[in-house]
Design a protein around this motif. Structure first.
Motif, PDB file in Angstrom:
ATOM      1  N   LYS A 102       0.869  -1.190   0.000  1.00  0.00           N
ATOM      2  CA  LYS A 102       0.000   0.000   0.000  1.00  0.00           C
ATOM      3  C   LYS A 102       0.904   1.238   0.000  1.00  0.00           C
ATOM      4  O   LYS A 102       0.899   2.064   0.917  1.00  0.00           O
ATOM      5  N   GLU A 106      -2.929   4.950   2.034  1.00  0.00           N
ATOM      6  CA  GLU A 106      -4.315   5.429   2.191  1.00  0.00           C
ATOM      7  C   GLU A 106      -4.411   6.952   2.207  1.00  0.00           C
ATOM      8  O   GLU A 106      -5.265   7.531   2.867  1.00  0.00           O
ATOM      9  N   GLY A 136      -3.052   1.534  -2.293  1.00  0.00           N
ATOM     10  CA  GLY A 136      -3.319   2.363  -1.130  1.00  0.00           C
ATOM     11  C   GLY A 136      -3.525   3.834  -1.420  1.00  0.00           C
ATOM     12  O   GLY A 136      -3.472   4.659  -0.512  1.00  0.00           O
ATOM     13  N   ILE A 138      -6.003   6.925  -2.505  1.00  0.00           N
ATOM     14  CA  ILE A 138      -7.409   7.302  -2.575  1.00  0.00           C
ATOM     15  C   ILE A 138      -7.502   8.418  -3.615  1.00  0.00           C
ATOM     16  O   ILE A 138      -7.230   9.590  -3.315  1.00  0.00           O
TER      17      ILE A 138
END
Length: 176
Positions: A102, A106, A136, A138
């Motif tokens: 990731k 995030e 990961g 967004i």
């Protein structure tokens, strides 16, 4: 509260048009501190599993990953090399993915692309938009600037009012 934006052009060109676009876009956000990364500061050996076994993950890859993790928003503008990522970006992407699959931790992201041509590196932008959520990221928005030399001015940024409006609409829609 001031938010931290990490911006980079996914190219090793010293005069990267993508670095210019990423920096310009980052500076459109209010109440933000912009940190511009240059991939030349993170030059690494070409990734291979053998190299990783021999020497481990290079400190520069760890430093790059840490900088991404410190951001409230990540802005990347992609150069398109033969329909894909530049070798410099792909290499650091490969190394940092070994720290954590990731890679983007995030974090909200704005993905951009530009080129001197009329397609504005739209092929690689689509690839990144589909791939980065698996890594990961967004993805909060994306924007392609076609014909960079005709639509961007070093002093004032995007000179085409329609394209500038499109980017500003995306910028204004991103909350982070």
């Amino acid at each position: 509260m001031t938010k931290k934006i990490i911006a980079l052009g996914a190219s090793s060109s010293k005069n990267s048009i993508n670095k210019q676009l990423a920096t310009y876009a980052a500076n459109q956000f209010e109440n933000s501190k912009v940190v511009v990364l240059d991939l030349n500061d993170f030059e690494l050996p070409v990734y291979s599993t053998d190299k990783e076994k021999e020497t481990g993950i290079p400190q520069l890859a760890i430093d790059f990953y840490t900088k991404l993790g410190s951001a409230d928003l990540i802005i990347i503008s992609f150069a398109e090399h033969n329909g894909s990522y530049s070798a410099a970006f792909k290499n650091i992407f490969d190394w940092t993915s070994r720290i954590n699959s990731k890679t983007f931790q995030e974090k909200p992201m704005l993905l951009l692309a530009t080129s001197p041509g009329p397609r504005g590196a739209s092929t690689i932008l689509e690839i990144a938009k589909n791939r980065f959520p698996l890594q990961g990221g967004i993805v909060k928005g994306s924007f392609s600037l076609p014909s960079f030399n005709n639509n961007f001015n070093a002093e004032s940024g995007i000179s085409n009012e329609d394209l500038k409006s499109q980017l500003m609409e995306i910028v204004n829609s991103i909350e982070f």
